[in-house]
Structures are given as structure tokens and as C-alpha cells.
Scaffold this active site. Sequence first.
Site, mmCIF file in Angstrom:
data_model
loop_
_atom_site.group_PDB
_atom_site.id
_atom_site.type_symbol
_atom_site.label_atom_id
_atom_site.label_comp_id
_atom_site.label_asym_id
_atom_site.label_seq_id
_atom_site.Cartn_x
_atom_site.Cartn_y
_atom_site.Cartn_z
ATOM 1 N N GLU A 1 -6.950 -3.069 -2.292
ATOM 2 C CA GLU A 1 -5.793 -2.387 -1.787
ATOM 3 C C GLU A 1 -5.202 -2.754 -0.453
ATOM 4 O O GLU A 1 -5.063 -2.048 0.471
ATOM 5 C CB GLU A 1 -5.393 -0.833 -1.997
ATOM 6 C CG GLU A 1 -5.810 -0.344 -3.230
ATOM 7 C CD GLU A 1 -5.871 1.208 -3.413
ATOM 8 O OE1 GLU A 1 -5.760 1.954 -2.305
ATOM 9 O OE2 GLU A 1 -5.625 1.802 -4.632
ATOM 10 N N GLU B 1 -8.157 -0.240 -11.005
ATOM 11 C CA GLU B 1 -8.241 1.313 -10.347
ATOM 12 C C GLU B 1 -7.277 1.971 -10.870
ATOM 13 O O GLU B 1 -6.041 1.725 -10.633
ATOM 14 C CB GLU B 1 -8.724 1.231 -9.105
ATOM 15 C CG GLU B 1 -8.776 2.844 -8.712
ATOM 16 C CD GLU B 1 -9.123 2.796 -7.089
ATOM 17 O OE1 GLU B 1 -9.841 2.230 -6.592
ATOM 18 O OE2 GLU B 1 -8.340 3.793 -6.640
#
Length: 437
Positions: free
Chosen positions: A174, A262
Site C-alpha cells: 500500500e 489483500e
Amino acid sequence: MFSLKKFRTIFLFSPLVLVFFITACSDDENKDNVEKIQTILVSVDSDVVYQTVSGFGGANMIWGTDYLTQDEMDLAFGIGEDRLGLSLFRVRLSSNKNDWAGLVNSIKMANERNAKVLASPWSPPAEWKSNNSINGGGYLLEEHYADFVDYINEFIQFMSDHGAIVDVVSIQNEPDWAVSYEGCEYTVDQMFNFVKNHAGNIEGAEVLAAESLNTNHAYTDDILNDATAVNNIDIVGGHLYGGGLTAYPLVYEKSKELWMTEHLMNLDSGNHPENWTEDTDEEVIWDETLDMLEEIHATMTFDWNAYIWWYIRRYYSFLGDGEKGTDRGTILKRGYAFSQYSRFVRPGYQRVDVSSDGGTVLKITAYKGEGNIVIVAINSSEYSSKIIEISVPAEVSSASAFTTSVNHNCQKFDDILTDDKIIVELPGESITTVVLK
């Protein structure tokens, strides 16, 4: 008002096309047939092939050292009865080398169970970042890009030296999400620079980028369109928080894979603990589980190659952790639901064509591999069961159905093959996997 009560399905096979009809009947077929019967044609053409499936999986505990035990690894990665059949295992590439040794055994256990391992860094070492901290709010300094590549290579080699194989490494978890915990930020240009000028020096594992929060294509479009950068990655990966669930044709134009690495759904209990307790209604949990299943279905129809959930062991996940009324070392309802894909749609299987003129009554995908045809059908309707009748081609010698619902835990039905027909019941709000061999 018309209510869908029963569905009858007939499969007709030819060497190229598998066809079946779904017939929807009114609530009471004996009431003078007042309501018109709806017939839906669905065809599965095993000669029309889409993506190859790389697998389905989940994450190790990312922080701390309470990793999955031997027995939990068996539950998660085994493919027999009451096993989940996971084939992908995500771990953290720690910014502290002292953590590495503790991870060796978990990776080795995944290797032994034929799972592919993805290692994702949450942060480079603090001294190479703009804020001199492993926590978010800082970025990797450009003068340390090469140092970080060396660090990644050292991790891969360390694991290999200890008999633990890392198959894929990510550049950054991320990079587009500012956090107060462990993290590191990259702009689109910084990610492009790192990949183009440094990622080609990563050795011993495939490279995945960019694992953005919601699979932001801006983070990988320039990489894929650059003649040098595109050769420095093997997989485009991303998450699905707040968006990103769409097709990405550029990935396949460049002969890369697309992985969902994810996502989690937990009734927002991370921020509101009162939302999930040991007394939470199982119907509420199951409704959210159906959302997860429909998301997996969507990734498959959009040609994604892999789907990796968050923690494998957590009260909102696949195996219980002893919290919120769960028992550690047991498979939870959400685990059984996920296994309808992961246990039966194996790495190397290919998604094949499914077409229907019946709208979205059922969400169906089909796959072929190892001589099998696997059909996964999600019935998210609240209405009562559907009945499927499948005519059997000569080349099919056996057929089984497996169903998970509020009342079933990947329950196997072996008696579905009689004479020249297969009969399967799809309960309301359920997922069913039919395996033809």
C-alpha cells in the site's frame, strides 16, 4: 408477485460446449400454473479459455510471532475433507533482520504443502527513509533504492539458505496509503523510478508491484507501458479497499498476471468492536461472507489470476483464533465458504466461458484442469432452493457437489449421479461447487 422457487438445470455436452438450462418455477406449481415459467439458458464452453488461475490464499500473522502451527497449516493448505486447500501464503518482509529467522519455519511449512509464498514489505529499514522511521509519513530516499534492492535480495537468499523458498516479492504494501503504523509512501513517479531503474536487480523471486490500496492503475500503467520497466515485474498486484474491482486489459497485453493480494471484511469490528461479538447473528456474518464470495466471483470474471485474503487465522476469517466466541484450530464458516474456490479450483486450472440469457439469477464461473470441469455457483437469493439436473456425457465417470450455506459446511453430495443425470440442490444464499471427472 412472481417468486423464484425452484430451478431445474439440464446440462447438454458436446466435445466443445457444455450447455444447461435453468428453469424457474412459481412458488406453487400446482396452482393452475398461473405464473409463467422462466427458462434460462447457460452454456459452458471449455474451448473458450480465459486466465490461468494461480491460486487462492491468505496471510500469515504480519506482526508478532504467533504464527500458524503445524496443525493449522494442515487445515489451511491441505486439500482433503475438512481442509481449505489454500495455495498462496502471504508473509511480511520485515524491516528488521532479527525477525527473519522466526519466519523460516512458516515459509518452509508452506513450501512443504506446495503453496506459493509472497513476501510483502511494509517498510524499508528506517535509516533509508525520509522520516528516519519505519512508520508511515515517510518515503524511501532515492539514494537508497539500490540498498533496498540489496536488502530484498538478502532476505530471499537468507530464506533459501535455510531451506525456505520465497516465490514472489512485492516492492511495497500500500504505497498510496498514509498510515501511523509501519508503512512507506511512494508517489506514482517514485514507484515507476524504482521499478524501471532498480527492480530488475532483484534476484531469486518473481517481482510484484504495486499493491496499492485499491489497485490504482496509475501506479502500474507507466510501468507496463515502458519497454524497460515492464520487464522488471512479473505480476501486477493490488488491494480492494474502496475500489479497484475491475478488468485491467493492459496487464494481459503485456503478458503479466493480476493478483488481488489483500482484502478483509469484518463487520468493521476493527473500528467498532461492538459489531462482532460471540453473540453476533450467524446470518449477519453469512451475509458478509456472501459479499466476499461475490467479490471472488467478480475477480475471476475480470480475469484476475489470484485472490489472497487477509489473515488466515482470525475470528472473522478462515480459522478460529479463540476470540469472539471462536475456537482456535477450527475451521470457521468463512473458511468453508472460501474453500469452495480454493480447494477445487487448483493452481494451473483455466477459467472457461460461461454465458447466460438469464441475468444475474446465479453467479457462475467454470474452470478446467487435470481432466476435471469445475463449476462454482453462488445463489445469493433469499428464495428457496434451486434444483439442477445435469445430463451426463460419456466421458464423465463421476460427479460430486459441495455446498456451503448457513446450514452446510462444504457438505459433499456423492449421490448426485444416477443413470444419465446429475441432480444438485442449491440452497438459498449458498455456494455450490460441482466437480465433474
